[in-house]
Scaffold this motif. Structure first.
Motif, short mmCIF file in Angstrom:
data_model
loop_
_atom_site.label_atom_id
_atom_site.label_comp_id
_atom_site.label_asym_id
_atom_site.label_seq_id
_atom_site.Cartn_x
_atom_site.Cartn_y
_atom_site.Cartn_z
N ASN A 190 6.26 10.72 -0.71
CA ASN A 190 4.81 10.87 -0.57
C ASN A 190 4.37 12.13 -1.31
O ASN A 190 5.03 13.18 -1.24
CB ASN A 190 4.41 10.98 0.90
N VAL A 211 -5.46 10.44 2.41
CA VAL A 211 -5.46 9.74 3.69
C VAL A 211 -6.05 10.61 4.79
O VAL A 211 -6.73 10.12 5.70
CB VAL A 211 -4.05 9.23 4.05
N SER A 267 0.83 -1.20 0.00
CA SER A 267 0.00 0.00 0.00
C SER A 267 0.87 1.25 0.00
O SER A 267 2.10 1.19 0.11
CB SER A 267 -0.91 0.00 1.23
N ILE A 268 0.23 2.42 -0.09
CA ILE A 268 0.95 3.69 -0.03
C ILE A 268 1.58 3.82 1.35
O ILE A 268 0.92 3.67 2.38
CB ILE A 268 -0.01 4.86 -0.32
N PHE A 290 -3.80 2.59 2.30
CA PHE A 290 -2.77 3.39 2.96
C PHE A 290 -2.18 2.61 4.13
O PHE A 290 -2.91 2.20 5.05
CB PHE A 290 -3.36 4.71 3.46
N GLU A 330 -1.57 11.98 -2.10
CA GLU A 330 -1.64 10.87 -1.15
C GLU A 330 -1.95 11.36 0.26
O GLU A 330 -2.79 10.77 0.96
CB GLU A 330 -0.30 10.11 -1.15
N GLN A 369 -5.91 1.05 6.04
CA GLN A 369 -5.20 0.02 5.29
C GLN A 369 -6.08 -0.59 4.21
O GLN A 369 -5.62 -0.85 3.09
CB GLN A 369 -4.70 -1.06 6.26
#
Length: 380
Positions: A363, A371, A29-30, A338, A367, A334
């Motif tokens: 990042n 989030v 994930s990110i 993320f 993003e 998640q």
């Protein structure tokens, strides 16, 4: 064989309190969880330069073959330690296998029976473990509270042979820093020896006054007033190992008395070459460090839930009391792509459970915006 009953009970207690630790597969994930602040662990230039360096020197060895005092002190150690010492304006540097090994090796060996250690109450477990293994008496002071520290100093100035003061440049759970200028002044006033763990500051702090990611101490040009610094490479440098910085006499003492250095197999040539090349890359990475600073400022400006005082490092904490609640929100982030980790008690005190965001130079604003919108949806 079955696990002893008492150990099973301890595991059961962790499960009941939603605090059981498990090893999970690495997330795709990110990334808002890793310590890879500058992206060095995935840096292709560093990867290729390490290969070229080893090939040029015709080093084809998979391991060190022994401890540094036996057969493992290969030639790259000398070049790497020389570069690190010069980079940090220190008389000497001594590489250890990890930050944990460095802290345990220092605090178990250096402070002696008639000495006193005064350490910040939020110091890392590796510092505490090293202190417990040593001979000196130790007392904690309130987090970043220099008034409380000075009261303790005054209490022990007459009786202690030496007073060691221990802090971190960036604390790993809150991302905050001590007032290093005032702390150095207090230590000078009471003739105390200051030790600073710079694990989460290396590569992150130090872009002022001609510094470039060298850490908090050099940012304020205080390197000649600090007894020892611990530099850990598993964070912004993206590799493995650590170094203790200090005088040549300190290095010689550690080589003779630091058990975590003496009684372990040395790092492989590849590992030490990676440390050296990562440091060389750090020396030319001002733009990347500046991008990390920019991301930190963006997050601080756009996240209303941050722990106060607001951190200007790469670590951002949002306190959400209760293991169950913070795990629920982390799972939600998640599931939406993320990688944000919950920090549970007993790692932090009960009631101070939190989401811990680690920011990186790679990042993007998009993003971070996404989030934070998801977080707002769960917390509003």
């Amino acid at each position: 064989m079955n696990l002893p009953k008492l150990l099973l009970e301890k595991l059961h207690f962790r499960k009941e309190n939603n605090a059981l630790r498990v090893l999970k597969r690495q997330s795709q994930s990110i990334d808002f969880a890793s310590n890879d602040y500058l992206g060095f662990s995935q840096n292709e230039v560093i990867f290729n330069k390490v290969h070229d360096y080893l090939a040029t020197k015709k080093i084809i060895r998979n391991g060190a073959t022994g401890s540094r005092l036996l057969s493992g002190n290969h030639e790259i150690y000398f070049e790497a330690e020389s570069f690190i010492a010069h980079f940090h304006q220190s008389e000497a540097a001594l590489i250890y296998n990890s930050g944990y090994d460095a802290n345990v090796g220092f605090f178990s060996a250096v402070p002696q029976r008639n000495d006193v250690i005064l350490y910040d109450e939020l110091c890392h477990a590796s510092i505490r473990d090293g202190i417990q293994m040593g001979l000196a008496k130790a007392y904690k002071f309130k987090h970043n509270d220099l008034v409380d520290l000075e009261k303790l100093m005054q209490r022990f100035t007459a009786s202690a042979a030496e007073i060691y003061v221990v802090t971190e440049a960036v604390f790993s759970m809150d991302g905050d820093s001590p007032n290093i200028v005032e702390l150095v002044a207090i230590c000078e006033k009471h003739k105390a020896l200051l030790v600073v763990d710079e694990a989460h500051a290396l590569g992150v702090l130090g872009t002022e006054k001609g510094c470039q990611g060298e850490g908090l101490v050099q940012q304020f040009q205080l390197q000649n007033k600090v007894f020892a610094r611990i530099m850990t490479f598993g964070k912004a440098l993206g590799c493995h190992g650590a170094a203790i910085l200090g005088s040549q006499d300190l290095k010689e003492y550690l080589v003779n008395f630091s058990r975590s250095l003496i009684y372990t197999t040395a790092l492989s040539p590849h590992s030490v070459a990676t440390i050296l090349i990562a440091y060389q890359e750090l020396a030319i990475s001002l733009a990347t460090i500046k991008q990390l600073e920019k991301n930190s400022e963006y997050f601080n400006t756009n996240c209303p839930y941050l722990q106060t005082p607001i951190s200007h490092s790469s670590i951002k904490s949002i306190v959400i009391p209760g293991n169950e609640k913070v795990k629920e929100i982390a799972s939600y982030l998640q599931e939406n792509g993320f990688d944000v980790k919950p920090i549970l008690s007993p790692t932090v005190p009960e009631g101070e459970e939190r989401l811990r965001f680690c920011l990186h130079a790679y990042n993007t604003e998009t993003e971070m915006e996404q989030v934070l919108l998801l977080l707002k949806k769960k917390l509003s």
